[in-house]
Design an enzyme around this catalytic site. Sequence first.
Site, PDB file in Angstrom:
ATOM      1  N   ARG A 119       0.823  -1.236   0.000  1.00  0.00           N
ATOM      2  CA  ARG A 119       0.000   0.000   0.000  1.00  0.00           C
ATOM      3  C   ARG A 119       0.842   1.264   0.000  1.00  0.00           C
ATOM      4  O   ARG A 119       0.392   2.338   0.377  1.00  0.00           O
ATOM      5  CB  ARG A 119      -0.975   0.023   1.176  1.00  0.00           C
ATOM      6  N   LYS A 141       3.769  11.484 -10.999  1.00  0.00           N
ATOM      7  CA  LYS A 141       2.913  10.655 -11.857  1.00  0.00           C
ATOM      8  C   LYS A 141       3.617   9.330 -12.074  1.00  0.00           C
ATOM      9  O   LYS A 141       4.764   9.306 -12.549  1.00  0.00           O
ATOM     10  CB  LYS A 141       2.661  11.338 -13.200  1.00  0.00           C
ATOM     11  N   GLU A 183      10.718  18.693 -24.722  1.00  0.00           N
ATOM     12  CA  GLU A 183      10.018  19.025 -23.464  1.00  0.00           C
ATOM     13  C   GLU A 183      10.589  20.307 -22.865  1.00  0.00           C
ATOM     14  O   GLU A 183       9.850  21.102 -22.282  1.00  0.00           O
ATOM     15  CB  GLU A 183      10.132  17.867 -22.459  1.00  0.00           C
ATOM     16  N   LYS A 226       8.420  23.115 -13.703  1.00  0.00           N
ATOM     17  CA  LYS A 226       7.579  21.946 -13.392  1.00  0.00           C
ATOM     18  C   LYS A 226       7.200  21.924 -11.919  1.00  0.00           C
ATOM     19  O   LYS A 226       6.052  21.633 -11.558  1.00  0.00           O
ATOM     20  CB  LYS A 226       8.296  20.655 -13.798  1.00  0.00           C
ATOM     21  N   GLU A 236      -3.688  17.366 -10.861  1.00  0.00           N
ATOM     22  CA  GLU A 236      -4.278  17.754 -12.150  1.00  0.00           C
ATOM     23  C   GLU A 236      -5.786  17.950 -12.023  1.00  0.00           C
ATOM     24  O   GLU A 236      -6.579  17.358 -12.755  1.00  0.00           O
ATOM     25  CB  GLU A 236      -3.957  16.685 -13.209  1.00  0.00           C
ATOM     26  N   ARG A 241      -1.950  21.888 -14.170  1.00  0.00           N
ATOM     27  CA  ARG A 241      -0.997  20.833 -14.521  1.00  0.00           C
ATOM     28  C   ARG A 241      -1.224  20.319 -15.943  1.00  0.00           C
ATOM     29  O   ARG A 241      -0.283  19.894 -16.618  1.00  0.00           O
ATOM     30  CB  ARG A 241      -1.061  19.688 -13.505  1.00  0.00           C
ATOM     31  N   ASN A 245       0.770  19.418 -20.840  1.00  0.00           N
ATOM     32  CA  ASN A 245       0.493  18.560 -21.990  1.00  0.00           C
ATOM     33  C   ASN A 245       0.393  19.332 -23.296  1.00  0.00           C
ATOM     34  O   ASN A 245      -0.139  18.809 -24.291  1.00  0.00           O
ATOM     35  CB  ASN A 245      -0.797  17.769 -21.749  1.00  0.00           C
ATOM     36  N   HIS A 248       0.883  17.580 -26.553  1.00  0.00           N
ATOM     37  CA  HIS A 248       0.811  16.142 -26.316  1.00  0.00           C
ATOM     38  C   HIS A 248      -0.443  15.495 -26.909  1.00  0.00           C
ATOM     39  O   HIS A 248      -0.433  14.306 -27.204  1.00  0.00           O
ATOM     40  CB  HIS A 248       0.892  15.845 -24.819  1.00  0.00           C
ATOM     41  N   HIS A 252       0.487  12.404 -28.772  1.00  0.00           N
ATOM     42  CA  HIS A 252       0.054  11.052 -28.396  1.00  0.00           C
ATOM     43  C   HIS A 252      -0.649  10.369 -29.567  1.00  0.00           C
ATOM     44  O   HIS A 252      -0.507   9.155 -29.780  1.00  0.00           O
ATOM     45  CB  HIS A 252      -0.889  11.107 -27.189  1.00  0.00           C
ATOM     46  N   HIS A 265       8.694   9.693 -28.141  1.00  0.00           N
ATOM     47  CA  HIS A 265       7.712  10.602 -27.537  1.00  0.00           C
ATOM     48  C   HIS A 265       8.066  12.067 -27.806  1.00  0.00           C
ATOM     49  O   HIS A 265       7.207  12.862 -28.209  1.00  0.00           O
ATOM     50  CB  HIS A 265       7.650  10.321 -26.028  1.00  0.00           C
TER      51      HIS A 265
END
Length: 366
Positions: A119, A141, A183, A226, A236, A241, A245, A248, A252, A265
Amino acid sequence: MAAPVELRVRASGGEYPIYIGSGLLGEADYLLPHLGAQALLVADAAVADFAGAIERACSGRGQFGRLLLPSPVAKTAASLERIYTRLIEGGYSRDCTLIALGGGSAGDLVGYAAATYQRGVDFIQAPTTLLGQVDASVGGKTAIDHPLGKNLIGAFHQPRAVLIDLATLDSLPERELRAGLAEVLKYGLIADADGFFDWVQGRARDLLGRDPGALAEAVRRSCGIKAEIVQADEREQTGARALLNLGHTFGHAIEAWQGYGDWNHGEAVAAGLVMAADFSWRSGRLGLDDAVRIRGAVEALGLPSAPPAGMQPEDFLRLMGRDKKNRAGVLRLIVLNGIGRAELIADPDPDLLHQTLAAGGGLARG
Ligand code: GLY
């Protein structure tokens, strides 16, 4: 070793440091204070030398294990199970610490193992790619992929510390360096703190030439931006946040269309940045001169400024419909109201979006 730069990230579970310096991974002072009684280093086999440096720095302190994963690290349930098995067989308890050494995939995978083992246990991010250093390692993340989609299984789990050893960039393949620079440029576009976009564009040759001072500055400024964004919207929820993206949604879609096998990427995001600039210009938010500058900066970094040949607007629309930013089936997109001023919008004008997709981010080219 010169003293590293230290940034701090304030998160709900407490504050943690980001150390940025060269030779950090061999320095006990930056590792040991963040380790529990037991530690397991999980590393991409491609950076086994750095794993050795960490192991030596930690020798003689408690239980220390090492697990090398085949390179490139797969963010799969099978990789995750390998880590769990090693932890269980090694008798690792709840106060253990995992160390993630490798690129963004290693960080995401090991972070998710840390978020879920018993956990939740502590972990340290030790990113060895520019992309991992400026983005994936900061902000908590963590995720693995599902056969039906990337990063679909995950958790927010902040690291105890982020150790960015700039020496790892010396041996980074050229293409991966450029992917990380996509990035870096993105940060200049969403938060142009102190003219960061102009700085990146002006230092493009130095960055590509791995000038140590330029890379250190790029990493420091990117991580600073960041950290600010993560502090403002850790999970987010407010939209702040989501600005990370930028580019992206298009990127993506490009990756998915190619089956994640051709462009990396950062390359897909680079083309996505130009497409986001194109849409922002078409929708009257961004001046054409700025949109053209953005395309020029992407090209100066040796990155693709248009989507792959053959990718049709319908391909984009189908794949963009699966984006995790969407809500209740409504497409959401990050747009630019100027360089350094990004905004999350819902339901972008379909005609203008179609024009962008049909033009492939073509801007004033035609
Ligand atoms: N990579 C985007 C984020 O951390 O939110």
